[in-house]
Write an enzyme that holds these catalytic residues in place. Sequence first.
Site, PDB file in Angstrom:
ATOM      1  NE  ARG A 161      45.833  50.033  31.108  1.00  0.00           N
ATOM      2  CZ  ARG A 161      45.980  48.711  31.255  1.00  0.00           C
ATOM      3  NH1 ARG A 161      46.612  48.225  32.308  1.00  0.00           N
ATOM      4  NH2 ARG A 161      45.499  47.875  30.344  1.00  0.00           N
ATOM      5  CG  MET A 175      51.425  43.414  28.445  1.00  0.00           C
ATOM      6  SD  MET A 175      49.644  43.561  28.255  1.00  0.00           S
ATOM      7  CE  MET A 175      49.320  44.997  29.238  1.00  0.00           C
ATOM      8  N   GLY A 176      55.617  45.640  27.253  1.00  0.00           N
ATOM      9  CA  GLY A 176      56.387  46.733  26.658  1.00  0.00           C
ATOM     10  C   GLY A 176      56.087  48.078  27.309  1.00  0.00           C
ATOM     11  CG  ASP A 209      50.235  44.162  37.769  1.00  0.00           C
ATOM     12  OD1 ASP A 209      49.217  44.809  37.517  1.00  0.00           O
ATOM     13  OD2 ASP A 209      51.362  44.511  37.367  1.00  0.00           O
ATOM     14  N   GLY A 243      55.903  41.432  39.072  1.00  0.00           N
ATOM     15  CA  GLY A 243      55.910  42.539  40.025  1.00  0.00           C
ATOM     16  C   GLY A 243      54.761  42.448  41.023  1.00  0.00           C
ATOM     17  CD  GLN A 244      53.052  42.125  46.210  1.00  0.00           C
ATOM     18  OE1 GLN A 244      53.429  41.011  45.846  1.00  0.00           O
ATOM     19  NE2 GLN A 244      51.949  42.311  46.924  1.00  0.00           N
ATOM     20  CG  HIS A 291      58.253  46.911  32.641  1.00  0.00           C
ATOM     21  ND1 HIS A 291      57.798  48.134  32.202  1.00  0.00           N
ATOM     22  CD2 HIS A 291      57.167  46.094  32.650  1.00  0.00           C
ATOM     23  CE1 HIS A 291      56.502  48.060  31.956  1.00  0.00           C
ATOM     24  NE2 HIS A 291      56.085  46.844  32.217  1.00  0.00           N
ATOM     25  CD  GLU A 304      64.617  52.862  36.092  1.00  0.00           C
ATOM     26  OE1 GLU A 304      65.050  51.915  36.769  1.00  0.00           O
ATOM     27  OE2 GLU A 304      65.256  53.376  35.159  1.00  0.00           O
TER      28      GLU A 304
END
Length: 294
Positions: A188, A31-32, A151, A148-149, A38, A36
């Site tokens: 976030r 989601m942009g 999430d 990614g783990q 991402h 690091e």
Amino acid sequence: MEIINRRQRMSSVARKIRREQDKSIGLVPTMGALHEGHLSLVKEARQMCDIVVVSVFVNPTQFGPHEDYAHYPRDLTKDTALLTDYNVDYIFAPTAEEIYPKGYATYVNVEGLSDQLEGVSRPGHFRGVATIVTVLLNTIRPDFAFFGQKDAQQALIIKRLVRDLAFDTEIVVLPTVREDSGLALSSRNAYLNSEEREAANVIHRSLMKAKEAYKAGERSAGKLVDLVRKTVEAEPRARIEYVNISNADNLDRLERIDDQPVLITLAVFVGKTRLIDNVLLNSAGKKKDALVKT
Ligand code: AMP
């Protein structure tokens, strides 16, 4: 590198790559507001695949009506500069109207897995996630897609989606990238002021305490949950929403930990910012969780 905004252009470019050039495609959905975490997915995609596509799309259908869709950080210029440095081939950055044109009516629901943990706190969230991932997989048809783990529940749901709907894409799940303090990187985190950022370290600290207790022989899920709760509750700026201990393969809730892979997940409000994190126990044989860093 090319930035593609249209779905049709994206699918015709991807089709050409597959058919005419016979090259493998790796997709990194995001989601942009890239960090690091991402970029670790992008790096792995770059190593494993001939062509790397990163999607940057703040997906409206995965946000609840009172969530932060309108305020979610967006900076495509900065993201583009980062992805250029990482030698990405295509950025797919459609508008919401491009993905969900007037009359859009089809949604994907991964039952069961979507109804617990984050799914309880955020009804409809995983329906939005499963739907956008389906659209992306159908548009690009990547050989590999990277998640990614961080999430963990999302990763399980996507794996199930791909299996159930017979997508020809392999899902690669990579460890959580953290700050030195242990705080999991998240777009976030930008919402946190400096005191809150300090307070947010309690999240990882509480998971590490549970992990230590587990290593010392504690096998009662209830006791580990209590330990996490007490640790978080000692931080006045943090408020725990849930902490849960479940089987890492199917999210079944556990009372006692035996030798099954175990996931401890939690959601915590720090001020007004809601953050999630998790740790794997008994994960030998799986890709090592970055949390193992002691
Ligand atoms: P998002 O932009 O938050 O939708 O995340 C896009 C992808 O990056 C998802 O697969 C996330 O699980 C992954 N991701 C987000 N934060 C991290 C992190 N700290 N470490 C590893 N992967 C992450």
